[in-house]
Design an enzyme around this catalytic site. Structure first.
Site, PDB file in Angstrom:
ATOM      1  N   ARG B 236      64.814   6.381  39.801  1.00 50.22           N
ATOM      2  CA  ARG B 236      65.059   6.541  41.240  1.00 50.22           C
ATOM      3  C   ARG B 236      66.555   6.514  41.542  1.00 50.22           C
ATOM      4  NH1 ARG B 236      65.614   8.706  44.845  1.00 50.22           N
ATOM      5  NH2 ARG B 236      64.983   8.447  47.011  1.00 50.22           N
ATOM      6  N   CYS B 240      68.912   9.224  43.320  1.00 52.94           N
ATOM      7  CA  CYS B 240      69.719   8.958  44.527  1.00 52.94           C
ATOM      8  C   CYS B 240      71.130   9.507  44.327  1.00 52.94           C
ATOM      9  CB  CYS B 240      69.840   7.453  44.785  1.00 52.94           C
ATOM     10  SG  CYS B 240      68.399   6.686  45.514  1.00 52.94           S
TER      11      CYS B 240
END
Lengths: 207, 279
Positions: B236, B240
Protein backbone atom coordinates in the site's frame (compact mmCIF):
# COMPACT_ATOMS: atom_id res chain seq x y z
CA UNK A 1 23.68 17.67 -5.07
CA UNK A 2 20.66 19.88 -5.64
CA UNK A 3 18.78 17.85 -3.05
CA UNK A 4 21.21 18.88 -0.36
CA UNK A 5 21.56 22.49 -1.35
CA UNK A 6 17.80 22.94 -1.27
CA UNK A 7 17.52 21.39 2.14
CA UNK A 8 20.55 23.01 3.67
CA UNK A 9 19.63 26.40 2.24
CA UNK A 10 16.21 25.99 3.75
CA UNK A 11 17.59 24.98 7.09
CA UNK A 12 19.99 27.90 7.35
CA UNK A 13 17.14 30.32 6.79
CA UNK A 14 14.99 28.43 9.21
CA UNK A 15 17.68 28.16 11.86
CA UNK A 16 16.30 30.60 14.41
CA UNK A 17 12.70 29.51 14.95
CA UNK A 18 12.36 25.97 16.24
CA UNK A 19 12.09 23.42 13.49
CA UNK A 20 9.40 20.80 13.77
CA UNK A 21 12.07 18.29 12.80
CA UNK A 22 15.58 17.72 14.17
CA UNK A 23 18.19 18.66 11.50
CA UNK A 24 20.11 15.41 12.16
CA UNK A 25 16.94 13.44 11.52
CA UNK A 26 16.34 15.38 8.30
CA UNK A 27 19.84 14.49 7.13
CA UNK A 28 19.25 10.84 7.93
CA UNK A 29 15.90 11.01 6.14
CA UNK A 30 17.67 12.26 3.00
CA UNK A 31 20.23 9.45 3.23
CA UNK A 32 17.35 7.02 3.64
CA UNK A 33 15.67 8.38 0.51
CA UNK A 34 18.87 7.91 -1.50
CA UNK A 35 19.10 4.28 -0.40
CA UNK A 36 15.43 3.54 -1.03
CA UNK A 37 14.85 4.52 -4.67
CA UNK A 38 17.74 2.73 -6.33
CA UNK A 39 15.95 2.28 -9.66
CA UNK A 40 15.13 5.98 -10.05
CA UNK A 41 17.01 7.71 -12.86
CA UNK A 42 18.94 10.92 -12.21
CA UNK A 43 16.20 12.73 -14.13
CA UNK A 44 13.59 11.24 -11.81
CA UNK A 45 15.67 12.25 -8.80
CA UNK A 46 15.90 15.80 -9.99
CA UNK A 47 12.25 16.22 -10.95
CA UNK A 48 10.45 13.92 -8.55
CA UNK A 49 12.43 13.25 -5.38
CA UNK A 50 14.85 16.12 -4.77
CA UNK A 51 13.30 19.02 -2.88
CA UNK A 52 13.36 22.66 -3.87
CA UNK A 53 13.77 25.22 -1.11
CA UNK A 54 10.04 25.71 -0.54
CA UNK A 55 9.39 21.99 -0.29
CA UNK A 56 12.29 21.55 2.13
CA UNK A 57 11.15 24.43 4.33
CA UNK A 58 7.53 23.26 4.49
CA UNK A 59 8.65 19.70 5.25
CA UNK A 60 11.02 20.74 8.03
CA UNK A 61 8.31 22.92 9.59
CA UNK A 62 5.53 20.35 9.17
CA UNK A 63 3.68 22.88 6.98
CA UNK A 64 3.41 25.40 9.83
CA UNK A 65 6.25 27.86 9.07
CA UNK A 66 7.05 30.62 11.56
CA UNK A 67 6.54 34.19 10.24
CA UNK A 68 10.02 34.81 8.80
CA UNK A 69 10.05 31.48 6.99
CA UNK A 70 6.52 32.11 5.78
CA UNK A 71 7.61 35.47 4.31
CA UNK A 72 10.52 33.81 2.53
CA UNK A 73 8.17 31.18 1.03
CA UNK A 74 5.71 33.81 -0.14
CA UNK A 75 8.52 35.83 -1.75
CA UNK A 76 9.91 32.77 -3.56
CA UNK A 77 6.43 31.76 -4.66
CA UNK A 78 5.71 35.12 -6.30
CA UNK A 79 8.72 34.71 -8.61
CA UNK A 80 8.50 33.71 -12.27
CA UNK A 81 4.75 33.79 -12.80
CA UNK A 82 3.97 33.40 -16.50
CA UNK A 83 0.71 34.39 -18.16
CA UNK A 84 -0.99 33.13 -21.34
CA UNK A 85 0.43 34.48 -24.62
CA UNK A 86 -2.75 36.44 -25.37
CA UNK A 87 -2.60 38.05 -21.91
CA UNK A 88 -6.12 36.90 -21.07
CA UNK A 89 -6.29 35.46 -17.55
CA UNK A 90 -9.68 33.93 -18.16
CA UNK A 91 -9.83 31.19 -20.80
CA UNK A 92 -12.51 28.73 -21.79
CA UNK A 93 -14.50 27.48 -18.79
CA UNK A 94 -15.55 24.33 -20.67
CA UNK A 95 -11.90 23.31 -20.98
CA UNK A 96 -11.42 24.21 -17.32
CA UNK A 97 -14.34 21.99 -16.37
CA UNK A 98 -12.66 19.04 -18.10
CA UNK A 99 -9.33 19.74 -16.41
CA UNK A 100 -11.04 19.86 -13.01
CA UNK A 101 -12.04 16.21 -13.38
CA UNK A 102 -8.83 14.78 -14.84
CA UNK A 103 -6.82 12.98 -12.17
CA UNK A 104 -4.62 10.92 -14.44
CA UNK A 105 -1.16 11.50 -15.83
CA UNK A 106 2.34 11.91 -14.54
CA UNK A 107 2.79 8.47 -12.96
CA UNK A 108 6.30 7.15 -13.47
CA UNK A 109 8.23 4.00 -12.50
CA UNK A 110 7.67 0.44 -13.69
CA UNK A 111 4.79 -0.78 -11.56
CA UNK A 112 2.02 1.23 -13.16
CA UNK A 113 3.33 4.14 -15.21
CA UNK A 114 1.09 6.29 -17.38
CA UNK A 115 1.50 6.20 -21.11
CA UNK A 116 3.44 9.29 -22.19
CA UNK A 117 0.38 10.73 -23.96
CA UNK A 118 -1.89 10.46 -20.89
CA UNK A 119 -3.53 13.83 -20.32
CA UNK A 120 -2.78 15.62 -17.06
CA UNK A 121 -5.40 17.76 -15.40
CA UNK A 122 -5.82 19.87 -12.33
CA UNK A 123 -7.99 17.22 -10.65
CA UNK A 124 -9.65 20.01 -8.65
CA UNK A 125 -12.57 17.77 -7.68
CA UNK A 126 -10.24 15.50 -5.74
CA UNK A 127 -10.13 18.23 -3.08
CA UNK A 128 -12.80 20.85 -3.81
CA UNK A 129 -16.56 20.96 -4.29
CA UNK A 130 -17.18 23.04 -7.43
CA UNK A 131 -20.24 22.58 -9.66
CA UNK A 132 -22.89 21.02 -7.44
CA UNK A 133 -23.82 18.46 -10.11
CA UNK A 134 -20.51 16.71 -9.36
CA UNK A 135 -21.24 15.05 -6.03
CA UNK A 136 -18.03 12.99 -5.85
CA UNK A 137 -15.98 15.95 -4.66
CA UNK A 138 -13.33 15.82 -1.98
CA UNK A 139 -12.92 18.18 0.97
CA UNK A 140 -9.18 18.59 1.49
CA UNK A 141 -9.66 22.14 0.24
CA UNK A 142 -12.54 24.58 0.76
CA UNK A 143 -15.75 24.46 -1.28
CA UNK A 144 -15.49 26.61 -4.40
CA UNK A 145 -19.17 26.42 -5.34
CA UNK A 146 -20.42 29.84 -6.47
CA UNK A 147 -16.87 31.20 -6.33
CA UNK A 148 -17.33 33.75 -9.12
CA UNK A 149 -20.66 34.85 -7.73
CA UNK A 150 -19.08 35.42 -4.33
CA UNK A 151 -15.90 37.19 -5.47
CA UNK A 152 -17.13 38.87 -8.62
CA UNK A 153 -15.49 38.50 -12.01
CA UNK A 154 -13.26 41.59 -11.85
CA UNK A 155 -9.70 42.10 -13.21
CA UNK A 156 -8.45 41.86 -9.61
CA UNK A 157 -10.16 38.54 -8.87
CA UNK A 158 -9.03 37.18 -12.24
CA UNK A 159 -5.44 38.00 -11.41
CA UNK A 160 -5.78 36.54 -7.91
CA UNK A 161 -7.37 33.28 -9.08
CA UNK A 162 -4.85 32.85 -11.89
CA UNK A 163 -1.90 33.42 -9.57
CA UNK A 164 -3.42 31.27 -6.82
CA UNK A 165 -3.63 28.31 -9.20
CA UNK A 166 -0.16 29.10 -10.56
CA UNK A 167 1.29 28.97 -7.04
CA UNK A 168 -1.03 28.79 -4.03
CA UNK A 169 1.91 29.39 -1.70
CA UNK A 170 2.25 32.96 -2.90
CA UNK A 171 -0.81 33.54 -0.73
CA UNK A 172 -0.81 30.65 1.75
CA UNK A 173 2.73 29.44 2.55
CA UNK A 174 2.93 25.63 2.80
CA UNK A 175 -0.60 25.26 1.45
CA UNK A 176 -1.31 21.63 0.62
CA UNK A 177 -2.36 22.70 -2.88
CA UNK A 178 0.06 21.78 -5.69
CA UNK A 179 1.89 24.69 -7.35
CA UNK A 180 0.41 23.94 -10.75
CA UNK A 181 2.18 26.67 -12.71
CA UNK A 182 5.52 26.85 -10.91
CA UNK A 183 5.89 23.08 -11.17
CA UNK A 184 4.90 23.03 -14.83
CA UNK A 185 2.01 20.65 -14.20
CA UNK A 186 -0.47 22.90 -16.04
CA UNK A 187 0.28 25.34 -18.86
CA UNK A 188 -0.61 29.04 -18.58
CA UNK A 189 -3.55 28.43 -20.94
CA UNK A 190 -4.80 25.51 -18.84
CA UNK A 191 -4.60 27.67 -15.73
CA UNK A 192 -6.58 30.42 -17.48
CA UNK A 193 -9.18 27.82 -18.48
CA UNK A 194 -9.42 26.60 -14.89
CA UNK A 195 -9.73 30.21 -13.66
CA UNK A 196 -12.60 30.66 -16.12
CA UNK A 197 -14.34 27.57 -14.74
CA UNK A 198 -14.26 29.28 -11.31
CA UNK A 199 -15.16 32.82 -12.34
CA UNK A 200 -17.14 32.78 -15.60
CA UNK A 201 -20.81 33.55 -14.99
CA UNK A 202 -21.79 30.85 -17.49
CA UNK A 203 -19.78 28.17 -15.64
CA UNK A 204 -21.75 25.56 -13.68
CA UNK A 205 -19.68 26.59 -10.66
CA UNK A 206 -21.72 29.81 -10.62
CA UNK A 207 -25.09 28.55 -11.79
CA UNK B 1 5.30 -22.46 -5.85
CA UNK B 2 6.21 -25.70 -7.57
CA UNK B 3 4.98 -27.73 -4.67
CA UNK B 4 1.69 -25.88 -4.25
CA UNK B 5 0.50 -25.34 -7.81
CA UNK B 6 -2.54 -27.61 -7.36
CA UNK B 7 -3.56 -25.65 -4.31
CA UNK B 8 -3.12 -22.44 -6.17
CA UNK B 9 -5.52 -23.41 -8.93
CA UNK B 10 -8.24 -24.21 -6.42
CA UNK B 11 -7.50 -20.94 -4.68
CA UNK B 12 -7.85 -19.02 -7.91
CA UNK B 13 -11.33 -20.45 -8.52
CA UNK B 14 -12.43 -19.52 -5.04
CA UNK B 15 -10.93 -16.06 -5.35
CA UNK B 16 -12.68 -15.56 -8.67
CA UNK B 17 -15.98 -16.35 -7.01
CA UNK B 18 -15.25 -13.79 -4.30
CA UNK B 19 -14.21 -11.20 -6.84
CA UNK B 20 -17.49 -11.71 -8.73
CA UNK B 21 -19.43 -11.28 -5.50
CA UNK B 22 -17.38 -8.19 -4.64
CA UNK B 23 -18.02 -6.53 -7.99
CA UNK B 24 -21.72 -7.33 -7.71
CA UNK B 25 -21.89 -5.68 -4.32
CA UNK B 26 -19.95 -2.67 -5.49
CA UNK B 27 -22.32 -2.11 -8.40
CA UNK B 28 -25.18 -2.34 -5.97
CA UNK B 29 -23.61 0.33 -3.83
CA UNK B 30 -23.39 2.82 -6.70
CA UNK B 31 -21.31 5.17 -4.56
CA UNK B 32 -20.24 7.59 -7.26
CA UNK B 33 -23.80 8.67 -7.94
CA UNK B 34 -25.15 8.69 -4.40
CA UNK B 35 -26.60 12.08 -3.55
CA UNK B 36 -25.47 11.71 0.01
CA UNK B 37 -21.84 10.64 0.16
CA UNK B 38 -22.24 9.67 3.80
CA UNK B 39 -24.51 6.93 2.54
CA UNK B 40 -21.70 5.59 0.33
CA UNK B 41 -19.33 5.48 3.27
CA UNK B 42 -21.93 3.68 5.36
CA UNK B 43 -22.23 1.12 2.58
CA UNK B 44 -18.52 0.32 2.83
CA UNK B 45 -19.02 -0.36 6.52
CA UNK B 46 -22.00 -2.56 5.69
CA UNK B 47 -19.88 -4.39 3.13
CA UNK B 48 -17.23 -4.88 5.78
CA UNK B 49 -19.80 -6.23 8.21
CA UNK B 50 -21.19 -8.62 5.60
CA UNK B 51 -17.74 -10.00 4.91
CA UNK B 52 -16.74 -10.33 8.54
CA UNK B 53 -17.45 -14.04 8.49
CA UNK B 54 -16.01 -14.56 5.04
CA UNK B 55 -13.34 -12.04 4.09
CA UNK B 56 -11.76 -13.08 0.76
CA UNK B 57 -8.45 -12.47 2.53
CA UNK B 58 -9.11 -15.63 4.54
CA UNK B 59 -8.19 -17.55 1.39
CA UNK B 60 -4.87 -15.73 1.24
CA UNK B 61 -4.32 -16.65 4.85
CA UNK B 62 -4.79 -20.32 3.91
CA UNK B 63 -2.44 -19.98 0.99
CA UNK B 64 0.09 -18.36 3.32
CA UNK B 65 -0.22 -21.19 5.79
CA UNK B 66 0.51 -23.61 2.97
CA UNK B 67 3.61 -21.68 1.99
CA UNK B 68 4.75 -21.55 5.62
CA UNK B 69 4.45 -25.30 6.20
CA UNK B 70 5.43 -26.70 2.78
CA UNK B 71 9.07 -27.58 2.05
CA UNK B 72 10.19 -25.32 -0.80
CA UNK B 73 13.27 -23.99 -2.53
CA UNK B 74 16.67 -25.61 -3.15
CA UNK B 75 16.91 -26.52 0.53
CA UNK B 76 13.42 -28.07 0.55
CA UNK B 77 12.77 -26.52 3.94
CA UNK B 78 9.62 -25.03 5.44
CA UNK B 79 9.47 -21.59 7.05
CA UNK B 80 8.45 -23.04 10.39
CA UNK B 81 11.78 -22.08 11.97
CA UNK B 82 11.58 -18.47 10.73
CA UNK B 83 12.28 -16.02 13.55
CA UNK B 84 9.96 -13.04 13.25
CA UNK B 85 11.35 -11.42 16.36
CA UNK B 86 9.94 -13.56 19.14
CA UNK B 87 12.06 -16.64 18.49
CA UNK B 88 12.18 -19.32 15.76
CA UNK B 89 8.71 -20.42 14.76
CA UNK B 90 6.86 -18.13 17.17
CA UNK B 91 3.92 -16.70 15.23
CA UNK B 92 1.54 -15.64 17.99
CA UNK B 93 1.87 -11.87 18.37
CA UNK B 94 4.88 -11.60 16.05
CA UNK B 95 3.25 -9.29 13.50
CA UNK B 96 2.02 -6.93 16.23
CA UNK B 97 5.61 -6.12 17.30
CA UNK B 98 6.97 -5.50 13.80
CA UNK B 99 8.87 -3.70 12.39
CA UNK B 100 11.74 -4.40 14.78
CA UNK B 101 15.50 -4.54 15.00
CA UNK B 102 17.11 -7.89 14.05
CA UNK B 103 20.61 -8.53 15.35
CA UNK B 104 21.39 -11.19 12.75
CA UNK B 105 21.02 -8.75 9.85
CA UNK B 106 21.77 -5.52 11.72
CA UNK B 107 18.65 -3.80 10.38
CA UNK B 108 15.11 -2.88 11.32
CA UNK B 109 12.85 -5.11 9.23
CA UNK B 110 9.12 -5.28 8.57
CA UNK B 111 7.15 -8.51 8.15
CA UNK B 112 7.72 -8.54 4.39
CA UNK B 113 11.48 -8.10 4.52
CA UNK B 114 11.86 -10.56 7.40
CA UNK B 115 9.93 -13.20 5.47
CA UNK B 116 12.13 -12.60 2.41
CA UNK B 117 15.14 -13.05 4.69
CA UNK B 118 13.75 -16.36 5.96
CA UNK B 119 12.93 -17.59 2.46
CA UNK B 120 16.53 -16.86 1.55
CA UNK B 121 18.28 -18.33 4.61
CA UNK B 122 16.00 -21.29 5.34
CA UNK B 123 14.82 -22.26 1.87
CA UNK B 124 17.59 -20.92 -0.36
CA UNK B 125 15.21 -18.89 -2.50
CA UNK B 126 16.51 -15.79 -4.23
CA UNK B 127 15.01 -12.40 -3.49
CA UNK B 128 13.37 -12.40 -6.92
CA UNK B 129 11.82 -15.80 -6.26
CA UNK B 130 10.58 -14.68 -2.86
CA UNK B 131 9.04 -11.57 -4.41
CA UNK B 132 7.66 -13.29 -7.50
CA UNK B 133 4.64 -11.42 -8.91
CA UNK B 134 4.42 -9.17 -5.87
CA UNK B 135 2.53 -6.52 -7.84
CA UNK B 136 -0.14 -9.01 -8.90
CA UNK B 137 -3.07 -10.29 -6.84
CA UNK B 138 -2.41 -13.44 -4.87
CA UNK B 139 1.39 -13.27 -4.68
CA UNK B 140 3.29 -15.53 -2.28
CA UNK B 141 4.61 -12.63 -0.21
CA UNK B 142 1.13 -11.17 0.26
CA UNK B 143 -0.16 -14.59 1.28
CA UNK B 144 2.62 -15.18 3.78
CA UNK B 145 2.24 -11.75 5.40
CA UNK B 146 -1.52 -12.29 5.62
CA UNK B 147 -0.97 -15.63 7.36
CA UNK B 148 1.56 -14.16 9.78
CA UNK B 149 -0.56 -11.08 10.52
CA UNK B 150 -3.63 -13.18 11.20
CA UNK B 151 -1.69 -14.85 14.04
CA UNK B 152 -1.73 -11.45 15.77
CA UNK B 153 -5.45 -10.87 15.30
CA UNK B 154 -7.00 -9.58 18.51
CA UNK B 155 -3.66 -8.35 19.84
CA UNK B 156 -2.66 -4.69 20.23
CA UNK B 157 -0.19 -3.08 17.82
CA UNK B 158 2.98 -2.63 19.82
CA UNK B 159 5.93 -2.04 17.48
CA UNK B 160 9.13 -3.04 19.24
CA UNK B 161 10.86 -0.26 21.20
CA UNK B 162 13.88 -2.04 22.59
CA UNK B 163 16.69 -1.02 20.21
CA UNK B 164 17.85 2.59 19.64
CA UNK B 165 17.71 2.08 15.86
CA UNK B 166 13.96 1.50 16.15
CA UNK B 167 13.52 4.98 17.65
CA UNK B 168 15.80 6.30 14.95
CA UNK B 169 13.64 4.74 12.24
CA UNK B 170 10.49 6.18 13.83
CA UNK B 171 12.02 9.67 13.71
CA UNK B 172 13.12 9.23 10.10
CA UNK B 173 9.65 7.86 9.30
CA UNK B 174 8.05 10.98 10.73
CA UNK B 175 10.36 13.20 8.67
CA UNK B 176 9.48 11.22 5.55
CA UNK B 177 5.77 11.49 6.39
CA UNK B 178 6.12 15.28 6.10
CA UNK B 179 8.65 15.25 3.24
CA UNK B 180 7.19 17.11 0.27
CA UNK B 181 8.60 16.58 -3.19
CA UNK B 182 7.73 16.09 -6.82
CA UNK B 183 5.60 17.91 -9.38
CA UNK B 184 2.56 18.03 -7.09
CA UNK B 185 4.40 18.92 -3.85
CA UNK B 186 2.85 15.96 -2.09
CA UNK B 187 3.85 14.32 1.16
CA UNK B 188 1.89 11.79 3.21
CA UNK B 189 0.80 14.74 5.37
CA UNK B 190 -0.91 16.40 2.39
CA UNK B 191 -3.79 13.96 2.66
CA UNK B 192 -3.31 12.37 6.08
CA UNK B 193 -2.82 15.15 8.63
CA UNK B 194 -6.35 16.54 9.04
CA UNK B 195 -9.55 15.11 10.46
CA UNK B 196 -12.49 13.91 8.39
CA UNK B 197 -11.02 14.62 4.96
CA UNK B 198 -11.71 12.91 1.66
CA UNK B 199 -10.23 12.60 -1.82
CA UNK B 200 -13.40 12.59 -3.89
CA UNK B 201 -15.56 10.32 -1.71
CA UNK B 202 -12.70 8.32 -0.28
CA UNK B 203 -12.27 8.92 3.45
CA UNK B 204 -8.69 9.55 4.55
CA UNK B 205 -7.20 8.52 7.87
CA UNK B 206 -5.46 11.28 9.84
CA UNK B 207 -2.27 9.60 10.99
CA UNK B 208 -1.49 12.44 13.42
CA UNK B 209 -4.56 11.37 15.40
CA UNK B 210 -3.95 8.07 17.23
CA UNK B 211 -7.62 7.03 17.08
CA UNK B 212 -7.75 7.51 13.32
CA UNK B 213 -4.34 5.89 12.84
CA UNK B 214 -5.47 2.84 14.80
CA UNK B 215 -8.69 2.53 12.82
CA UNK B 216 -6.65 2.35 9.64
CA UNK B 217 -3.64 0.32 10.73
CA UNK B 218 -5.53 -2.51 12.44
CA UNK B 219 -6.89 -3.53 9.02
CA UNK B 220 -3.58 -4.32 7.27
CA UNK B 221 -2.99 -6.57 5.44
CA UNK B 222 -6.40 -5.99 3.89
CA UNK B 223 -8.61 -7.25 1.12
CA UNK B 224 -8.95 -4.17 -1.07
CA UNK B 225 -12.32 -4.07 -2.77
CA UNK B 226 -11.06 -1.64 -5.45
CA UNK B 227 -8.22 -4.01 -6.36
CA UNK B 228 -10.00 -7.33 -5.75
CA UNK B 229 -6.83 -8.36 -3.99
CA UNK B 230 -5.15 -8.56 -0.62
CA UNK B 231 -2.51 -5.91 -0.11
CA UNK B 232 0.02 -5.71 2.68
CA UNK B 233 0.93 -2.39 4.24
CA UNK B 234 4.22 -2.31 2.36
CA UNK B 235 2.41 -2.79 -0.97
CA UNK B 236 0.00 0.00 0.00
CA UNK B 237 2.77 2.44 0.91
CA UNK B 238 4.67 1.78 -2.31
CA UNK B 239 1.47 2.54 -4.21
CA UNK B 240 0.80 5.73 -2.21
CA UNK B 241 4.25 6.91 -3.24
CA UNK B 242 3.54 6.00 -6.87
CA UNK B 243 0.28 7.97 -6.69
CA UNK B 244 2.27 10.94 -5.40
CA UNK B 245 4.09 10.74 -8.79
CA UNK B 246 7.35 9.57 -7.28
CA UNK B 247 9.38 6.78 -8.87
CA UNK B 248 8.99 3.27 -7.44
CA UNK B 249 10.35 2.84 -3.93
CA UNK B 250 12.40 -0.34 -3.51
CA UNK B 251 10.53 -3.21 -1.89
CA UNK B 252 11.78 -3.60 1.67
CA UNK B 253 13.66 -0.32 1.52
CA UNK B 254 14.47 1.67 4.64
CA UNK B 255 12.15 4.51 3.60
CA UNK B 256 9.16 2.16 3.48
CA UNK B 257 10.16 0.45 6.72
CA UNK B 258 10.75 3.78 8.49
CA UNK B 259 7.29 4.97 7.47
CA UNK B 260 5.82 1.76 8.86
CA UNK B 261 7.64 2.16 12.17
CA UNK B 262 6.25 5.69 12.47
CA UNK B 263 2.72 4.66 11.47
CA UNK B 264 2.64 1.63 13.79
CA UNK B 265 3.76 3.84 16.67
CA UNK B 266 1.02 6.33 15.85
CA UNK B 267 -1.44 3.42 15.91
CA UNK B 268 0.02 1.85 19.04
CA UNK B 269 -2.54 -0.08 21.06
CA UNK B 270 -4.96 -0.58 18.16
CA UNK B 271 -6.31 -4.13 18.29
CA UNK B 272 -5.42 -5.92 15.06
CA UNK B 273 -8.27 -7.14 12.86
CA UNK B 274 -5.88 -8.44 10.23
CA UNK B 275 -6.67 -9.39 7.58
CA UNK B 276 -9.12 -6.52 7.19
CA UNK B 277 -11.19 -5.00 4.42
CA UNK B 278 -10.42 -1.71 2.72
CA UNK B 279 -11.83 0.26 -0.16
Amino acid sequence: MSLRSGLVGGLVLAALPALAADPDVLTRAEDTMRRSFTTATEEEWRTRLAQDEVQALCSAHHNAPPPDVASRIVALSKENVRYPDDGKLLGNWKEGEKLASIGTGGHTGRIQPDRPDTRRGGNCYACHTMATKEVAAGNLGPSLTGYGKRLGNTPETQKFVYEKIWNAQAFAPCSHMPRFGTNGWLTPQEIADTAAFLLDSESPVNR
Amino acid sequence: MKSSSGDEIGMKHRLTAWVALGIGLMLGIGWATAADDRRALDQIQKYRDMLKDGNPADLMELKGEGLWTTPRGPKQATLEQCDLGLGPGVLEGAYAQLPRWFDDVGRVLDAESRLIHCMSTLQGLTRDEALQNWTRPGSDIEALVTFVAARSRGLPIRASQTHPREADMAAVGEALFFRRAGPLDFSCATCHSQDARRIRLQELPNFLDPASARESMIQWPAYRVSQSAVWTLERRLIDCIRQMRAPDADYGSDAIIALQVYLQRQASGGVLEAPGIKR
